[in-house]
Design a protein around this motif. Structure first.
Motif, short mmCIF file in Angstrom:
data_model
loop_
_atom_site.label_atom_id
_atom_site.label_comp_id
_atom_site.label_asym_id
_atom_site.label_seq_id
_atom_site.Cartn_x
_atom_site.Cartn_y
_atom_site.Cartn_z
N SER A 37 -10.36 -25.75 -36.03
CA SER A 37 -10.58 -24.30 -36.04
C SER A 37 -9.88 -23.60 -34.89
O SER A 37 -9.57 -22.42 -34.99
CB SER A 37 -12.08 -23.99 -36.00
OG SER A 37 -12.66 -24.50 -34.81
N GLY A 38 -9.61 -24.31 -33.80
CA GLY A 38 -8.93 -23.70 -32.67
C GLY A 38 -7.43 -23.66 -32.80
O GLY A 38 -6.74 -23.02 -32.01
N VAL A 39 -6.89 -24.34 -33.80
CA VAL A 39 -5.45 -24.36 -34.03
C VAL A 39 -5.11 -23.26 -35.02
O VAL A 39 -5.75 -23.15 -36.07
CB VAL A 39 -5.01 -25.73 -34.60
CG1 VAL A 39 -3.51 -25.75 -34.84
CG2 VAL A 39 -5.42 -26.86 -33.68
N PRO A 40 -4.12 -22.42 -34.70
CA PRO A 40 -3.74 -21.38 -35.66
C PRO A 40 -3.44 -21.99 -37.02
O PRO A 40 -2.83 -23.06 -37.12
CB PRO A 40 -2.48 -20.78 -35.03
CG PRO A 40 -2.60 -21.06 -33.57
CD PRO A 40 -3.32 -22.38 -33.48
N GLU A 41 -3.88 -21.32 -38.07
CA GLU A 41 -3.81 -21.86 -39.43
C GLU A 41 -2.40 -22.28 -39.83
O GLU A 41 -2.21 -23.33 -40.44
CB GLU A 41 -4.36 -20.84 -40.43
CG GLU A 41 -4.59 -21.42 -41.79
CD GLU A 41 -5.33 -20.47 -42.70
OE1 GLU A 41 -5.06 -20.53 -43.91
OE2 GLU A 41 -6.16 -19.68 -42.21
N ASP A 42 -1.40 -21.50 -39.43
CA ASP A 42 -0.03 -21.83 -39.82
C ASP A 42 0.54 -23.03 -39.06
O ASP A 42 1.59 -23.55 -39.42
CB ASP A 42 0.89 -20.61 -39.69
CG ASP A 42 0.90 -20.04 -38.28
OD1 ASP A 42 -0.11 -20.18 -37.57
OD2 ASP A 42 1.92 -19.45 -37.89
N LEU A 43 -0.16 -23.50 -38.02
CA LEU A 43 0.30 -24.66 -37.26
C LEU A 43 -0.48 -25.93 -37.56
O LEU A 43 -0.10 -27.01 -37.12
CB LEU A 43 0.18 -24.37 -35.75
CG LEU A 43 1.02 -23.22 -35.21
CD1 LEU A 43 0.70 -22.98 -33.74
CD2 LEU A 43 2.50 -23.50 -35.39
N LYS A 48 -1.16 -31.73 -37.30
CA LYS A 48 -1.85 -32.90 -37.85
C LYS A 48 -0.84 -34.02 -38.12
O LYS A 48 -1.08 -35.18 -37.78
CB LYS A 48 -2.57 -32.50 -39.13
CG LYS A 48 -3.31 -33.59 -39.79
CD LYS A 48 -4.69 -33.70 -39.22
CE LYS A 48 -5.49 -34.66 -40.08
NZ LYS A 48 -6.45 -35.38 -39.32
N ILE A 49 0.30 -33.68 -38.70
CA ILE A 49 1.34 -34.67 -38.98
C ILE A 49 1.86 -35.26 -37.67
O ILE A 49 2.01 -36.49 -37.55
CB ILE A 49 2.49 -34.04 -39.80
CG1 ILE A 49 2.00 -33.71 -41.21
CG2 ILE A 49 3.71 -34.96 -39.84
CD1 ILE A 49 2.96 -32.86 -42.02
N MET A 50 2.11 -34.41 -36.69
CA MET A 50 2.61 -34.89 -35.41
C MET A 50 1.58 -35.77 -34.71
O MET A 50 1.91 -36.80 -34.13
CB MET A 50 3.01 -33.71 -34.52
CG MET A 50 4.24 -32.98 -35.03
SD MET A 50 4.60 -31.48 -34.12
CE MET A 50 5.10 -32.14 -32.55
N LYS A 51 0.32 -35.38 -34.78
CA LYS A 51 -0.73 -36.17 -34.15
C LYS A 51 -0.83 -37.55 -34.81
O LYS A 51 -0.94 -38.57 -34.13
CB LYS A 51 -2.07 -35.45 -34.24
CG LYS A 51 -3.19 -36.22 -33.60
CD LYS A 51 -4.51 -35.52 -33.74
CE LYS A 51 -5.59 -36.40 -33.12
NZ LYS A 51 -6.89 -36.09 -33.62
N ASN A 52 -0.81 -37.58 -36.12
CA ASN A 52 -0.88 -38.85 -36.85
C ASN A 52 0.32 -39.73 -36.54
O ASN A 52 0.22 -40.96 -36.61
CB ASN A 52 -1.00 -38.61 -38.35
CG ASN A 52 -2.36 -38.06 -38.72
OD1 ASN A 52 -3.30 -38.10 -37.96
ND2 ASN A 52 -2.44 -37.52 -39.92
N LEU A 56 3.23 -35.36 -29.60
CA LEU A 56 2.60 -34.13 -29.15
C LEU A 56 3.64 -33.03 -29.15
O LEU A 56 4.81 -33.27 -28.83
CB LEU A 56 2.08 -34.27 -27.71
CG LEU A 56 0.82 -35.07 -27.50
CD1 LEU A 56 0.53 -35.18 -26.01
CD2 LEU A 56 -0.36 -34.44 -28.20
N PRO A 57 3.25 -31.81 -29.50
CA PRO A 57 4.19 -30.70 -29.38
C PRO A 57 4.59 -30.56 -27.91
O PRO A 57 3.81 -30.84 -27.01
CB PRO A 57 3.37 -29.48 -29.83
CG PRO A 57 2.24 -30.04 -30.60
CD PRO A 57 1.96 -31.39 -30.04
#
Length: 132
Positions: A37-43, A48-52, A56-57
């Motif tokens: 919920s704290g991550v902007p919806e468009d990101l 999630k893909i990067m985390k998996n 990290l950004p």
């Protein structure tokens, strides 16, 4: 499309009857759902893909490095460390990291996003160990 759903359901039921799902990791434990919920919806999807993938950004990495440098500087000040060369080097590194972060956010158009700023504050608090 309905036939594919029916076929998939039949295969799942067959696997359940044969016990293929009996000893899966986490069996009998509640699901661990992530709060995005704290991550902007468009990101969300890209994060999630990067985390998996274990990535990290860059902005998160930079924020983490800034927190580490700030802690080192605070430790220098608390200990009364007289080595001003080390402090100046840490301050210089921190300044460069902050500048890179600011440029990166401007390039990505995130410097004025209220949702992203709120997310950034949450990341900063988490990195600094001040979870709410």
């Amino acid at each position: 499309m309905a036939i594919l759903s029916w076929l998939a359901e039949q295969r799942i039921q067959e696997a359940m009857r044969s016990g293929e799902f009996a000893n899966l990791p986490g069996h009998g434990k509640p699901l661990e759902l992530e709060d995005l919920s704290g991550v902007p919806e468009d990101l969300r999807m890209s994060y999630k893909i990067m985390k998996n993938a274990g990535l990290l950004p860059e902005e998160v990495s930079l924020r983490s490095e800034c927190v580490t440098l700030e802690e080192l500087l605070a430790a220098c000040h608390r200990s009364g460390n007289s080595d001003s060369g080390e402090r100046k080097e840490l301050e210089s590194k921190l300044s460069l990291k902050r500048l890179r972060l600011q440029v990166l956010l401007q390039e990505r158009g995130l410097d004025g996003s209220a949702a992203y700023m709120d997310y950034g504050d949450r990341i900063r608090h988490r990195l600094a160990g001040m979870d709410e």
